[in-house]
Design an enzyme around this catalytic site. Structure first.
Site, PDB file in Angstrom:
ATOM      1  N   HIS A   1       0.888  -1.252  -0.316  1.00 15.40           N
ATOM      2  CA  HIS A   1      -0.021   0.101  -0.140  1.00 15.40           C
ATOM      3  C   HIS A   1       1.003   1.262   0.036  1.00 15.40           C
ATOM      4  O   HIS A   1       0.617   2.241  -0.799  1.00 15.40           O
ATOM      5  CB  HIS A   1      -0.843   0.350   1.255  1.00 15.40           C
ATOM      6  CG  HIS A   1      -1.914  -0.922   1.490  1.00 15.40           C
ATOM      7  ND1 HIS A   1      -2.065  -1.773   2.507  1.00 15.40           N
ATOM      8  CD2 HIS A   1      -2.840  -1.460   0.453  1.00 15.40           C
ATOM      9  CE1 HIS A   1      -3.238  -2.625   2.334  1.00 15.40           C
ATOM     10  NE2 HIS A   1      -3.462  -2.235   1.245  1.00 15.40           N
TER      11      HIS A   1
ATOM     12  N   ARG B   1      -2.351  -6.883  -8.040  1.00 14.07           N
ATOM     13  CA  ARG B   1      -1.159  -7.709  -7.664  1.00 14.07           C
ATOM     14  C   ARG B   1      -0.905  -8.854  -8.513  1.00 14.07           C
ATOM     15  O   ARG B   1       0.445  -8.944  -9.213  1.00 14.07           O
ATOM     16  CB  ARG B   1      -1.141  -8.113  -6.241  1.00 14.07           C
ATOM     17  CG  ARG B   1      -0.943  -7.103  -5.320  1.00 14.07           C
ATOM     18  CD  ARG B   1      -1.521  -7.794  -3.876  1.00 14.07           C
ATOM     19  NE  ARG B   1      -2.914  -7.886  -3.814  1.00 14.07           N
ATOM     20  CZ  ARG B   1      -3.590  -7.908  -2.909  1.00 14.07           C
ATOM     21  NH1 ARG B   1      -2.857  -8.064  -1.569  1.00 14.07           N
ATOM     22  NH2 ARG B   1      -4.843  -7.706  -3.036  1.00 14.07           N
TER      23      ARG B   1
ATOM     24  N   LYS C   1     -17.944  -6.559   7.361  1.00 16.33           N
ATOM     25  CA  LYS C   1     -16.468  -6.976   7.391  1.00 16.33           C
ATOM     26  C   LYS C   1     -16.194  -7.029   8.805  1.00 16.33           C
ATOM     27  O   LYS C   1     -16.364  -6.527   9.458  1.00 16.33           O
ATOM     28  CB  LYS C   1     -15.738  -6.121   6.510  1.00 16.33           C
ATOM     29  CG  LYS C   1     -15.675  -6.503   5.096  1.00 16.33           C
ATOM     30  CD  LYS C   1     -14.297  -6.073   4.411  1.00 16.33           C
ATOM     31  CE  LYS C   1     -14.460  -6.327   2.944  1.00 16.33           C
ATOM     32  NZ  LYS C   1     -13.189  -5.668   2.299  1.00 16.33           N
TER      33      LYS C   1
HETATM   34  P1  ADP Z   1      -9.710  -4.099   0.154  1.00 15.52           P
HETATM   35  O1  ADP Z   1     -10.322  -4.715   0.957  1.00 15.52           O
HETATM   36  O2  ADP Z   1     -10.594  -3.025  -0.536  1.00 15.52           O
HETATM   37  O3  ADP Z   1      -9.248  -4.917  -1.195  1.00 15.52           O
HETATM   38  P2  ADP Z   1      -6.986  -3.810   0.877  1.00 15.52           P
HETATM   39  O4  ADP Z   1      -6.585  -2.939   1.828  1.00 15.52           O
HETATM   40  O5  ADP Z   1      -6.875  -5.161   0.837  1.00 15.52           O
HETATM   41  O6  ADP Z   1      -8.702  -3.180   0.636  1.00 15.52           O
HETATM   42  O7  ADP Z   1      -6.527  -3.094  -0.606  1.00 15.52           O
HETATM   43  C1  ADP Z   1      -6.710  -1.979  -0.974  1.00 15.52           C
HETATM   44  C2  ADP Z   1      -6.292  -1.691  -2.226  1.00 15.52           C
HETATM   45  O8  ADP Z   1      -4.712  -1.810  -2.119  1.00 15.52           O
HETATM   46  C3  ADP Z   1      -6.635  -2.539  -3.414  1.00 15.52           C
HETATM   47  O9  ADP Z   1      -6.608  -1.723  -4.617  1.00 15.52           O
HETATM   48  C4  ADP Z   1      -5.741  -3.518  -3.410  1.00 15.52           C
HETATM   49  O10 ADP Z   1      -5.500  -4.119  -4.696  1.00 15.52           O
HETATM   50  C5  ADP Z   1      -4.328  -2.732  -3.116  1.00 15.52           C
HETATM   51  N1  ADP Z   1      -3.274  -3.509  -2.547  1.00 15.52           N
HETATM   52  C6  ADP Z   1      -3.072  -4.272  -1.694  1.00 15.52           C
HETATM   53  N2  ADP Z   1      -2.153  -5.005  -1.355  1.00 15.52           N
HETATM   54  C7  ADP Z   1      -1.227  -4.471  -1.930  1.00 15.52           C
HETATM   55  C8  ADP Z   1       0.177  -4.771  -2.616  1.00 15.52           C
HETATM   56  N3  ADP Z   1       0.723  -5.565  -2.112  1.00 15.52           N
HETATM   57  N4  ADP Z   1       0.561  -4.063  -3.386  1.00 15.52           N
HETATM   58  C9  ADP Z   1       0.003  -3.006  -4.020  1.00 15.52           C
HETATM   59  N5  ADP Z   1      -1.500  -2.974  -4.028  1.00 15.52           N
HETATM   60  C10 ADP Z   1      -1.803  -3.720  -2.847  1.00 15.52           C
END
Ligand code: ADP
Length: 163
Positions: A18, A91, A42
């Site tokens: 992130h 990803r 959730k």
């Molecule tokens: P959600 O429950 O909405 O998927 P996340 O916190 O898991 O929320 O992810 C938020 C965003 O960040 C999503 O677009 C996800 O694809 C992206 N994301 C999650 N992990 C990674 C990572 N390792 N690298 C880049 N983007 C990521």
């Protein structure tokens, strides 16, 4: 026109993946709002306030980012603040169908808002919040997955929860 994007997600907790996306966005957008989702169905490990404060603490030094909590549709928030772009990270192929479906629904509901996809850097492609929580549950090494203070918050949370 100011280039303002919304980067929505659970951030339960924020990971290196992130942070990398947010840093890259901060170089191409005027303003980024990291939108910490609070969805009623959730089961989060961290409260929305804890997730927000962990995100804030990881982004010290990035001036054009703010971090908000939102319960409801991302497009509604984007419309409220007049942002035209929602960014999601991708990803692997496994993320694709869900992201495509969500982008299509959003564009039906709010055609003026674009969803942009940013590809994860290969070194972060294996990191997800879910995986980080599983590693933490079993006391595994969290270095390279999350910043050290996020690892500490995870250990504390899991320790208190298992009492
Ligand atoms: P959600 O429950 O909405 O998927 P996340 O916190 O898991 O929320 O992810 C938020 C965003 O960040 C999503 O677009 C996800 O694809 C992206 N994301 C999650 N992990 C990674 C990572 N390792 N690298 C880049 N983007 C990521």
């Amino acid at each position: 026109m100011s280039k303002h994007c919304i980067y929505p997600g659970s951030f339960d907790p924020i990971t290196m993946g992130h942070i990398d996306i947010i840093q890259r966005l901060s170089a191409v957008f005027d303003q980024i709002t990291v939108l910490v989702a609070q969805a009623p169905h959730k089961n989060y490990l961290f409260s929305s306030e804890e997730r927000q404060s962990l995100v804030v603490s990881c982004l010290q030094g990035i001036k054009n980012v703010d971090v908000e909590i939102h319960q409801g549709l991302t497009i509604e928030y984007a419309q409220k603040v007049q942002a035209r772009v929602i960014v999601r990270g991708l990803r692997a192929v496994s993320d694709f169908e869900y992201e495509l479906a969500m982008a299509n629904v959003n564009s039906k509901l709010a055609p003026e808002i674009e969803t942009l996809i940013v590809f994860t850097r290969p070194e972060y492609g294996h990191i997800s919040s879910r995986m980080v929580k599983e590693v933490a549950e079993f006391g595994g090494e969290l270095k390279d997955l999350v910043p050290s203070h996020v690892a500490e918050a995870l250990r504390m949370k899991i320790h208190h929860r298992s009492k």
